[in-house]
Design an enzyme around this catalytic site. Structure first.
Site, PDB file in Angstrom:
ATOM      1  N   SER A 108      42.678  35.579  36.978  1.00  0.00           N
ATOM      2  CA  SER A 108      41.379  36.246  37.060  1.00  0.00           C
ATOM      3  C   SER A 108      41.145  37.454  36.177  1.00  0.00           C
ATOM      4  CB  SER A 108      41.105  36.653  38.512  1.00  0.00           C
ATOM      5  OG  SER A 108      40.905  35.498  39.297  1.00  0.00           O
ATOM      6  N   SER A 149      37.975  35.729  38.251  1.00  0.00           N
ATOM      7  CA  SER A 149      37.008  36.379  39.087  1.00  0.00           C
ATOM      8  C   SER A 149      36.594  37.770  38.578  1.00  0.00           C
ATOM      9  CB  SER A 149      37.539  36.509  40.510  1.00  0.00           C
ATOM     10  OG  SER A 149      38.715  37.275  40.518  1.00  0.00           O
ATOM     11  N   LYS A 163      36.531  46.980  39.068  1.00  0.00           N
ATOM     12  CA  LYS A 163      36.140  45.750  39.787  1.00  0.00           C
ATOM     13  C   LYS A 163      35.882  46.101  41.250  1.00  0.00           C
ATOM     14  CE  LYS A 163      37.932  41.019  40.564  1.00  0.00           C
ATOM     15  NZ  LYS A 163      39.056  40.103  40.241  1.00  0.00           N
TER      16      LYS A 163
END
Lengths: 489, 97, 486
Positions: free
Chosen positions: C168, C144, C69
């Site tokens: 997330s 997210s 990420k």
């Protein structure tokens, strides 16, 4: 003392920031070095890069613990860090890690002033203006050097127990000496490792309520602090007596002009939005740790003052002078070590008495600034102790030593200032001459009026160019004027 | 219903946060924040005086580091990516006095 | 040899370790797959060999490429946190979690797309592009960590790491039909993980299977001297092997399951079915209560933005990242941050700043911290009677792009079931439990089951999840729209 000061009582509190002399910064392993090239001691943490985290310096905590204990504070069994949020280029994270409602130490006192709190925080970076005057005003650019950013700081906040500029200066000296004794900081105001702000208000003498206070910042010497505080007190008194009201503001004192100007703060009426620092876990010193730190405290100034008074027979004031002034104290210690004939008490008297006076007269702030080094003063004290010269000559020579340095014995030799002693008969001759020249005085001394000896001594001193040893002269006069034993055949 | 946060408050908070908002954004922000605050406000009314606050979920204390130096970045590295490097420093517009 | 990208992480790692699979071939296959990204999952892909940090093929993750990420700093690799304010930013250091993966032999396949500064539940808040759900490209993958989830679900990466602050990792894993784990707070170092809400953020793996998740957790967990809030997992993590749940007491908090509002009928149905599966495996399943969980969202949406408002103050244009030109310092700050931050980030910074500001601190932030204590106590009590708790991960299946854009609060409610575990710092995993239609009709989409445990109970958690996973037998292939389709 100006007339107004009797009616008005100044109420002064000090806020002191001390840079700790650890090897590395408060929250990262960058080294601390004064005067390095810009940005050579930085890392992602102290530059506030995304994703970085602080880890506290164990030694900084130990030092802070020492300071809190030396100031008689209660140590919080559990204290936490807080974030103090504001925007400024010298603050890389946009917040300073500090302590807020639960500081490391609280309550305590030093001398006559109570301590409100002692806590740990990190220093901001160095911001300098690219421009003509060097002050940050108006448009233009500034440069940031992050070497200093992250230096461990101990903040000490006093209660508003101080009542004048001179008292503030004296107390700050004591605090500075204490911190020097602890070895936690080089407490150098010029280099910024000791910084002091003052909060000043006035109230009618005899009342309890506190007036509106102003803040005086950026004073980087003891002298400026004393004068700045005095100037602000005067300003407030004049203002209030003229029917005005003191406004809460931050002021800057210009030592050259003696004037006070209001600083428009970077974010007036700061809302720091404190929140507990989630990246740091609490500090919880154990009882054992605290006791060990307490036991490891060195001799602190007040204890030293008491010891000096007892061991050296100095007055409390002189003892305090040596104990509370770090430089004077170490000057005394070094001089005492080197003196071979003069004892500590004699040395102490020379240092706190003649040396301080001569230095001041010669225009120096402090004996440590003169050319009369401990070695030189020790030699001088020895000369007097061995009666090679008398005290008056000693003072004379000291005046020169303070300005020029040098070897006391050599000066004495060169100028022929050596004491006139009883050895070569010159002194005895001078005494006999005195007695012959002042028969009335001689009679009075024979009769027991000791005060009259002064005239005879004075004569001898003039005869010997002031070099006679006073004690020796007195002895000889008495000897010569003693009732003669009857001559027996 | 009166919004929970009005225009003036929005502008004040935006200044604290150093966020410039266009005029059109101010109104919208006031409305959106009010909506969230209405929901969040439920906890403001709870009687929790006897409850301790949680500042950390980990139960650690005294996690410290030795006072031993670790390598710093070279100044070039430190300044790489700086928007306005100048003579080994980070240049910025001057703060107003 | 069957397509190497079909192998699970555990299988591939084993094959590489015993020499059956050439790590170069494996990495190359994945780079090729990643290059076909039509989901917007990647913001950056490694050009050359996503090769191992160490050449020792005996390392646990030797030869495994990982999608990371874009919230993790990697030295000299573009890292944006999904924001314009860090466009072009190259970190001067590497996050510990990534360093540990590399030390175990893994390589970085690419940096995945995300909601800006991890603020969002749909990956629509990325400053660069939204991410599409491989199951239905008109729908969100969740957020997210949407890019990481879509990459793993869409066949663009064998595994990924993400971050979870209020859900997330778990929620996008649920919406994409994969496994997502948020470990106990402190298990994995946060050093190098761009901070959103420091007391809530945790790194975790997104994988196709529970066993893969355990393998990654083992490598990443551990105390880090650079993160003073890190603890690792005492006793470490075992690889899951359980096939049954005999003797296990599973609690279903009524506030987050059963009666809870907003849970779609389809989700509820899959959830109930899964409870039956658990019973069939020998577990005792019963209702329990987390009485203060209803305040979780309120507390979270005070605490997280408050911490974020401080964490994001460093993005000021002084030392790195975007700087807008201006005539004075204040203007520089204000314009830089206005230009650099997207709407959701601004909203949360404003919310957080307000909550901390003078006069409001105690009513909001102070109260939220007290609610947090109550929620933690609720869990403690529940765990006296139960070994693990079960809830749906998300109240709904994946929703359509743009459908919640105008209502921030509706978006925030997606985190309803996941936020309480974050507030309490407890480990929780989402595993695919089945497919369901959204309320109002549409394609069948994945439903996630959340399993939560007491602090540091990852081994037991993974074991139970593994057993359920085996029994459910979820087919991980998106029904339509594989990764490489144009």
């Amino acid at each position: 003392m100006s007339p107004g000061e009797n009616r008005w009582e100044p109420v002064i509190g000090l806020e002191i920031h001390v840079q700790l002399q650890t090897r590395t910064k408060m929250f990262c392993g960058c080294e601390l070095e004064f005067g390095a090239e810009p940005n050579v001691h930085t890392c992602p943490v102290c530059l506030g890069h995304p994703g970085t985290l602080p880890v506290p310096n164990r030694q900084a905590i130990n030092y802070a613990l020492g300071v809190a204990l030396a100031l008689g504070c209660e140590i919080a069994p559990r204290s936490i860090f807080h974030r103090k949020n504001y925007f400024y280029p010298d603050l890389p994270k946009g917040y300073q890690i500090s302590q807020y409602d639960i500081p490391l130490g609280a309550g305590g006192s030093l001398g006559e002033v109570r301590i409100h709190r002692v806590h740990l925080e990190e220093d901001a970076a160095k911001l300098s203006h690219v421009g003509e005057s060097g002050r940050i005003h108006g448009s233009g650019t500034s440069r940031v050097d992050f070497n200093r950013g992250g230096t461990p700081l101990v903040e000490i906040v006093s209660e508003p127990d101080i009542r004048s500029g001179p008292q503030a200066r004296e107390w700050l000296q004591l605090l500075r000496t204490t911190l020097r004794q602890l070895g936690v900081s080089d407490v150098n105001m010029e280099e910024g490792s000791l910084r002091c702000d003052a909060n000043i208000s006035i109230r009618e003498a005899g009342t309890e309520a506190l007036g509106t206070k102003t803040e005086l910042k950026n004073m980087n010497s003891f002298r400026f602090i004393e004068r700045g505080i005095a100037a602000e007190i005067e300003r407030q008194v004049a203002l209030v007596e003229g029917g005005g009201e003191v406004a809460q503001e931050t002021l800057h004192f210009d030592p050259v002009s003696g004037s006070l100007t209001s600083l428009r703060s970077k974010e007036y009426a700061h809302d720091y939005r404190y929140l507990p620092e989630p990246d740091l876990v609490p500090l919880a010193p154990s009882e054992e740790q605290i006791e060990a730190a307490r036991a490891a405290l060195p001799e602190l100034p007040e204890a030293r003052r008491d010891r000096y008074a007892a061991e050296l027979g100095l007055s409390p004031d002189d003892a305090a002078h040596l104990a509370f002034d770090a430089e004077l104290g170490s000057f005394f210690e070094r001089t005492s070590e080197r003196a071979r004939e003069a004892d500590s008490k004699a040395v102490a008297n020379w240092v706190t008495g003649e040396l301080v006076r001569c230095s001041r007269e010669a225009g120096f702030e402090h004996p440590a600034e003169t050319k009369a080094t401990p070695e030189i003063v020790a030699a001088l004290a020895d000369l007097v102790a061995t009666r090679s010269i008398n005290r008056k000559v000693g003072r004379q020579v000291l005046n020169r030593l303070v300005l020029e340095g040098g070897d006391p014995a050599a000066i004495v030799e060169a100028e022929g200032l050596g004491a006139v002693s009883g050895d070569d008969g010159a002194l005895e001759a001078a005494v006999e001459k005195a007695i012959a020249a002042q028969p009335e005085a001689a009679e009075k001394v024979r009769a027991g009026e000791t005060k009259a000896i002064g005239a005879l001594i004075g004569f001898v001193m003039r005869e010997t160019g002031g070099r006679a040893d006073g004690g020796e002269v007195t002895r000889l006069i008495h000897e010569k004027l003693a009732p003669q034993p009857p001559v027996t055949d | 219903m009166r919004p929970m946060i009005d225009r003036d408050q929005v502008l004040h908070v935006a200044r604290l946060a150093r966020l410039h908002l266009e005029e059109s954004e101010v109104e919208r922000m006031a409305a959106e924040l009010s909506g969230v605050l209405e929901h969040v406000d439920r906890i403001a009314g709870l009687d929790l005086d006897d409850v301790a606050t949680t500042t950390h979920v980990v139960h650690l204390e005294n996690v410290l580091r030795d006072d031993t130096p670790t390598p710093s970045l070279s100044p070039e590295r430190a300044l790489a990516g700086a928007p306005d490097p100048d003579q080994g420093s980070f240049r910025v517009p001057s703060p107003q006095a | 040899m069957s397509d190497v990208v079909e192998l699970s992480l555990v299988e591939a790692a084993e094959a590489i370790r015993c020499g059956d699979l050439d790590p170069g071939e494996y990495a190359s296959a994945w780079r090729q797959a990643a290059a076909g990204d039509a989901l917007g999952a990647y913001l950056w892909r490694a050009d050359e060999d996503a090769g191992p940090g160490t050449s020792e093929s005996s390392s646990e993750l030797a030869g495994i490429p990982v999608a990371v990420k874009d919230i993790f700093c990697i030295e000299d690799v573009p890292t944006t946190a999904g924001s314009r304010i860090l466009e072009g930013y190259l970190p001067p250091y590497t996050a510990t979690a990534v360093a540990r993966l590399r030390a175990a032999g893994a390589g970085v396949l690419g940096k995945t797309n995300m909601d800006e500064f991890a603020m969002g539940s749909s990956n629509e808040n990325s400053a660069y592009a939204p991410v599409l759900n491989p199951w239905d490209r008109d729908r969100v993958p969740g957020g997210s960590s949407g890019g990481s989830a879509a990459a793993v679900a869409g066949g663009l990466a064998p595994c990924a790491i993400g971050t979870d602050t209020g859900g997330s990792i778990r929620q996008p894993a649920a919406l994409c039909g994969i496994v997502g784990l948020k470990p106990t707070y402190g298990a994995i170092s946060r050093y190098g993980m761009i901070a959103f809400a420091s007391s809530l953020d945790q790194c975790g793996p997104l994988t196709r299977t529970v066993a893969d998740s355990a393998l990654m957790l083992r490598v990443m967990e551990g105390r880090d001297p650079l993160d003073s809030t890190s603890t690792g997992i005492p006793g470490g993590v075992g690889l899951p092997a359980a096939e049954r749940l005999d003797g296990l007491r599973l609690g279903v908090p009524r506030e987050l399951a059963g009666e809870a509002e907003g849970i779609e009928p389809g989700v509820r149905e899959v959830f109930e079915r899964t409870l039956d599966v658990c019973r069939d495996l020998g577990a005792e399943v019963a209702e329990t209560a987390l009485p203060h969980a209803e305040h979780g969202i309120s507390a979270y949406y005070v605490l997280a933005p408050a911490e974020a408002s401080a964490n994001l103050a460093r993005y000021d244009g002084v030392r790195y990242g975007l700087r807008e030109s201006a005539s004075d310092l204040t203007e520089m700050y204000e314009r830089t941050r206005a230009e650099g931050f997207g709407d959701e980030v601004k909203r949360r910074i404003m919310l957080g700043t307000y909550a901390l500001s003078s006069g409001y601190y105690d009513a909001y932030y102070g109260q939220a911290q007290r609610v947090r204590t109550l929620i933690a106590e609720d869990f403690n009590r529940a765990f006296e009677d139960f070994d693990l708790l079960l809830t749906p991960t998300s109240p709904t299946v994946a929703f359509e792009l743009g459908s919640r854009a105008s209502d921030p609060l509706a978006m925030y409610m997606s985190d309803y079931c996941t936020v309480p575990m974050s507030l309490a710092g407890l480990p929780a995993i989402s595993i695919p439990a089945g497919l369901a239609q959204p309320e109002g009709g549409g394609p069948e989409l994945p439903v996630g089951l959340q399993v939560a445990g007491p602090a540091y109970s990852e081994s037991r958690l993974l074991d139970a999840a593994h057993a359920i996973e085996q029994a459910v037998g979820f087919d991980g292939t998106p029904a339509r729209g594989g990764a490489g389709d144009s």
